[in-house]
Every structure is written in structure tokens, then in C-alpha cells.
Write an enzyme that holds these catalytic residues in place. Structure first.
Site, PDB file in Angstrom:
ATOM      1  N   SER A 180       0.833  -1.217   0.000  1.00  0.00           N
ATOM      2  CA  SER A 180       0.000   0.000   0.000  1.00  0.00           C
ATOM      3  C   SER A 180       0.864   1.261   0.000  1.00  0.00           C
ATOM      4  O   SER A 180       1.851   1.365   0.732  1.00  0.00           O
ATOM      5  CB  SER A 180      -0.899   0.020   1.236  1.00  0.00           C
ATOM      6  OG  SER A 180      -1.577   1.264   1.291  1.00  0.00           O
ATOM      7  N   LYS A 214     -13.634  -4.234   2.056  1.00  0.00           N
ATOM      8  CA  LYS A 214     -14.502  -3.084   1.740  1.00  0.00           C
ATOM      9  C   LYS A 214     -15.991  -3.366   1.918  1.00  0.00           C
ATOM     10  O   LYS A 214     -16.748  -2.477   2.290  1.00  0.00           O
ATOM     11  CB  LYS A 214     -14.244  -2.597   0.313  1.00  0.00           C
ATOM     12  CG  LYS A 214     -12.909  -1.890   0.172  1.00  0.00           C
ATOM     13  CD  LYS A 214     -12.762  -1.293  -1.208  1.00  0.00           C
ATOM     14  CE  LYS A 214     -11.404  -0.641  -1.333  1.00  0.00           C
ATOM     15  NZ  LYS A 214     -11.258   0.157  -2.534  1.00  0.00           N
ATOM     16  N   ASN A 261     -14.610   2.495   1.824  1.00  0.00           N
ATOM     17  CA  ASN A 261     -13.142   2.496   1.909  1.00  0.00           C
ATOM     18  C   ASN A 261     -12.651   3.455   2.994  1.00  0.00           C
ATOM     19  O   ASN A 261     -11.451   3.559   3.220  1.00  0.00           O
ATOM     20  CB  ASN A 261     -12.514   2.877   0.556  1.00  0.00           C
ATOM     21  CG  ASN A 261     -12.701   4.343   0.248  1.00  0.00           C
ATOM     22  OD1 ASN A 261     -13.721   4.927   0.583  1.00  0.00           O
ATOM     23  ND2 ASN A 261     -11.715   4.944  -0.372  1.00  0.00           N
ATOM     24  N   ASP A 279     -13.880   6.119  -3.156  1.00  0.00           N
ATOM     25  CA  ASP A 279     -13.324   5.566  -4.405  1.00  0.00           C
ATOM     26  C   ASP A 279     -14.010   6.192  -5.615  1.00  0.00           C
ATOM     27  O   ASP A 279     -13.368   6.514  -6.614  1.00  0.00           O
ATOM     28  CB  ASP A 279     -13.519   4.045  -4.460  1.00  0.00           C
ATOM     29  CG  ASP A 279     -12.561   3.308  -3.543  1.00  0.00           C
ATOM     30  OD1 ASP A 279     -11.448   3.813  -3.305  1.00  0.00           O
ATOM     31  OD2 ASP A 279     -12.926   2.215  -3.060  1.00  0.00           O
ATOM     32  N   GLY A 315     -15.950  -6.955 -10.644  1.00  0.00           N
ATOM     33  CA  GLY A 315     -15.534  -7.356  -9.296  1.00  0.00           C
ATOM     34  C   GLY A 315     -15.762  -6.217  -8.323  1.00  0.00           C
ATOM     35  O   GLY A 315     -16.497  -5.259  -8.609  1.00  0.00           O
ATOM     36  N   GLY A 316     -15.095  -6.288  -7.172  1.00  0.00           N
ATOM     37  CA  GLY A 316     -15.275  -5.272  -6.134  1.00  0.00           C
ATOM     38  C   GLY A 316     -14.925  -3.875  -6.621  1.00  0.00           C
ATOM     39  O   GLY A 316     -15.656  -2.909  -6.358  1.00  0.00           O
ATOM     40  N   ALA A 317     -13.830  -3.750  -7.365  1.00  0.00           N
ATOM     41  CA  ALA A 317     -13.361  -2.424  -7.786  1.00  0.00           C
ATOM     42  C   ALA A 317     -14.282  -1.784  -8.817  1.00  0.00           C
ATOM     43  O   ALA A 317     -14.293  -0.571  -8.991  1.00  0.00           O
ATOM     44  CB  ALA A 317     -11.951  -2.539  -8.356  1.00  0.00           C
ATOM     45  N   ASN A 324     -17.697  -8.599 -18.467  1.00  0.00           N
ATOM     46  CA  ASN A 324     -16.930  -9.350 -17.468  1.00  0.00           C
ATOM     47  C   ASN A 324     -16.685 -10.760 -17.983  1.00  0.00           C
ATOM     48  O   ASN A 324     -17.527 -11.321 -18.688  1.00  0.00           O
ATOM     49  CB  ASN A 324     -17.707  -9.416 -16.138  1.00  0.00           C
ATOM     50  CG  ASN A 324     -16.818  -9.890 -15.009  1.00  0.00           C
ATOM     51  OD1 ASN A 324     -15.757  -9.315 -14.763  1.00  0.00           O
ATOM     52  ND2 ASN A 324     -17.206 -10.957 -14.330  1.00  0.00           N
ATOM     53  N   ARG A 325     -15.501 -11.312 -17.626  1.00  0.00           N
ATOM     54  CA  ARG A 325     -15.162 -12.675 -18.066  1.00  0.00           C
ATOM     55  C   ARG A 325     -16.288 -13.645 -17.680  1.00  0.00           C
ATOM     56  O   ARG A 325     -16.709 -14.471 -18.465  1.00  0.00           O
ATOM     57  CB  ARG A 325     -13.827 -13.069 -17.413  1.00  0.00           C
ATOM     58  CG  ARG A 325     -13.343 -14.435 -17.759  1.00  0.00           C
ATOM     59  CD  ARG A 325     -11.999 -14.696 -17.129  1.00  0.00           C
ATOM     60  NE  ARG A 325     -12.039 -14.609 -15.660  1.00  0.00           N
ATOM     61  CZ  ARG A 325     -11.006 -14.778 -14.876  1.00  0.00           C
ATOM     62  NH1 ARG A 325      -9.810 -15.030 -15.404  1.00  0.00           N
ATOM     63  NH2 ARG A 325     -11.120 -14.684 -13.559  1.00  0.00           N
ATOM     64  N   LYS A 329     -21.914 -12.216 -13.606  1.00  0.00           N
ATOM     65  CA  LYS A 329     -21.596 -11.098 -12.690  1.00  0.00           C
ATOM     66  C   LYS A 329     -21.847  -9.756 -13.377  1.00  0.00           C
ATOM     67  O   LYS A 329     -22.294  -8.800 -12.752  1.00  0.00           O
ATOM     68  CB  LYS A 329     -20.139 -11.194 -12.210  1.00  0.00           C
ATOM     69  CG  LYS A 329     -20.008 -12.166 -11.034  1.00  0.00           C
ATOM     70  CD  LYS A 329     -18.588 -12.638 -10.816  1.00  0.00           C
ATOM     71  CE  LYS A 329     -17.688 -11.647 -10.150  1.00  0.00           C
ATOM     72  NZ  LYS A 329     -16.328 -12.221  -9.946  1.00  0.00           N
TER      73      LYS A 329
END
Ligand code: ATR
Length: 282
Positions: A20, A72, A93, A108, A133-135, A154-155, A159
Site C-alpha cells: 500500500s 470493503k 473504503n 473511491d 468485481g469489487g473495484a 466481465n469474463r 456477474k
């Protein structure tokens, strides 16, 4: 840094946490403004998060935390009050401790909005978002709020279907479907982080008129391809700084010294010279 009995504690909690950069730029900001505070990393595994927060609530001089992957979403459940934005995104966050309660915020989405605004306006833009995803959630929220029109790939398609519904985006089965019409491409997946990750689509199809953003800090193959094509591009560094700057504002009530924060990351690869318009030619 001069730590005293009166020093307030802030930090970032995640797992892993050793990479980080938040301690670097948040401490630079505290020092610059002469605020009696220190910002430290906390490595906490997912199973330990809720108990750790419960104990830390008793630490009177702990005033705030950033929470990052993988906490998160859990950050909402440990908080007494959650901002509307964090509720809608489904993740926080930034936590504020006031000695009695914990307040959860999400910065974010503001970080993303500020970072992108260095390159282009979002209102009415057609955007391709890669990843669900989360981001992705804070990015989708920011784009929805700015009035962009979003295609979500998304792959794992299921989702994308789910998130698209929550954030008024159009789920698509392959990025190639919309490359001809979108102006902005945003990668929120972790693909490109590791050497040898397959490309998300055929990067040959990127053209100069695309603005390309990758929320990963380093220059990924996607960003390298955008540079080669002469596109405006941005790595995840400006978003990192601006989400942190907004956390700083919430905690201290002070105007965050953004330039000082950026300069503190110079030795960590922050693109100081070209932090406004990241064109290859600059
Ligand atoms: P984060 O919180 O960082 O978003 P995450 O929730 O695990 O992490 O999501 C990772 C995202 O990157 C997902 O969208 C994932 O796609 P899947 O939902 O199909 O797993 C995406 N991702 C990771 N590696 C990828 C790859 N090699 N190619 C395409 N997408 C990838």
C-alpha cells in the site's frame, strides 16, 4: 515525524497490505499541514476484520481508517452509520471513529471521478467498463452519477448481468461489440497485474480517439497498447491519490494538499510530469 502522546492515529487495513502507498502520501499530507497525526498500515486477514474493528473502537486516539481489499464490503456491517453513496456502491473504503460510533464512507467513486476529469468529461460519454468485481462498483456508480452510458463486460458474464442491473449499465458478451462506438475504456479487472496475463480483448482494435484508463497503478499491457496508439491514458495513480485526498478531507476537515501527496509518490512511479493529460507525447 514527531509522535507524541497527543498524536491521532489513522491507517489503512487490508490483506495483503505491504504494497500500500497510502501511508506514504497520507503522512506526507499530515506533515505538510503540521497536523499531529500518523497513518499506519494494518495487516488483517479477512476472518479477523470484524473483531479487530470491534477492539479498535475502544482506542480513543484512533480517528479514522481506510479499508481496502478484502474488507470493503465487510466495512459496511461493522459501521453504525453508512453514507448513501457507500450503501449504493455496497462497499466502504473510509471509516471515521468518533469515540462512540463508526461512520462509513466511500471515496473511491469520487477519486475515480476526479481522476477522469483530468482527461475528459463523463457526461453523456459512451464508456466500456471491463470487470464486475469489487473495484468495478465504485466506477460504475461514478459513471452512472455523471450521466455516462455504460457497457459492462466481465469474463464471468453472470456477474456483469447482476452489476449492470444495479448500476443501469448494458451487459455485453465481448468488448469487441462496442469498441467502435465507445470513447472511454476503463479496466477494473486485475488482468495485467501479473506478467503473462492474457489480454482482455484484441488491443489492436484500440484507436487514437479512445481514452483508456486502467485502475491498476503500473503500466499494464492495456496502457502500453493505448500509449502506442497515441491515446490519452491514465493509470490508477491519480484515482489512488484522489480517493485518499477525499478521505483526508473527511477526517481532518482540511483541504487536502494534493500536489504534496502526488510528489511523495514520485519515487514510487507516480507520473508527476504528466499527471493531467497522460499522452505519450507529453
Ligand atoms: P477486485 O475487488 O480487485 O475487483 P475481484 O472482486 O476478485 O477483485 O474481481 C476481479 C475482477 O477481475 C473480476 O471482474 C474478474 O473476472 P471474473 O469475475 O470472471 O473472475 C476479473 N479478472 C481477473 N483476472 C482476469 C483475467 N485474466 N481476465 C479477465 N478478467 C479477469
Amino acid at each position: 515525524m514527531n509522535i507524541k502522546g497527543s498524536t491521532h492515529i489513522y491507517g489503512v487495513m487490508g490483506y495483503p497490505i505491504e504494497h500500500s502507498l497510502s501511508p506514504v502520501f497520507q503522512n506526507a499530507a499530515f506533515n505538510h499541514l503540521g497536523i499531529d497525526a500518523v497513518y499506519i498500515p494494518f495487516e488483517v486477514q479477512p476472518e479477523g476484520f470484524i473483531d479487530t474493528i470491534k477492539y479498535l473502537k475502544n482506542v480513543g486516539n484512533l480517528k479514522g481508517l481506510n479499508v481496502t481489499i478484502p474488507h470493503k464490503e465487510f466495512a459496511l456491517s461493522v459501521s453504525d452509520e453508512v453514507s448513501d453513496e457507500a450503501k449504493e456502491i455496497g462497499a466502504a473504503n473510509t471509516l471515521v471513529f468518533d469515540g462512540e460510533k463508526i461512520y462509513a464512507h466511500n471515496t473511491d467513486w469520487i477519486g475515480f471521478t476526479r481522476a477522469v476529469s483530468l482527461l475528459t468529461d463523463l457526461g453523456g460519454k459512451k464508456v466500456l467498463v471491463l470487470g464486475a468485481g469489487g473495484a468495478s462498483k465504485a466506477v460504475l456508480y461514478a459513471l452512472k452519477r455523471a450521466g455516462a452510458s455504460v457497457f459492462l463486460w466481465n469474463r464471468t458474464h453472470d456477474k456483469a448481468l447482476k452489476l449492470a442491473k444495479s448500476f443501469s449499465a448494458y451487459p455485453i458478451s465481448s468488448p469487441e461489440e462496442v469498441l467502435g462506438e465507445v470513447e472511454l475504456i476503463v479496466n477494473t479487472t486485475s488482468a495485467g497485474l501479473k506478467e503473462g496475463d492474457p489480454p482482455l480483448f484484441s488491443y489492436e482494435l484500440i484507436s487514437e480517439r479512445h481514452v483508456v484508463i486502467d485502475i491498476i497503478y503500473k503500466e499494464t499491457p492495456l496502457i502500453e497498447a493505448a500509449k502506442k496508439k497515441g491515446c490519452m491514458y491514465q493509470t490508477g495513480f491519480p484515482m489512488l491519490i484522489h480517493q485518499g485526498a477525499e478521505s483526508f478531507r473527511i477526517w481532518t476537515g482540511c483541504e487536502p494538499p494534493v500536489r504534496v501527496m502526488e510528489m511523495s509518490l514520485k519515487d514510487y512511479g507516480y507520473p508527476i510530469e504528466s499527471s493531467k493529460t497522460h499522452r505519450q507525447t507529453l
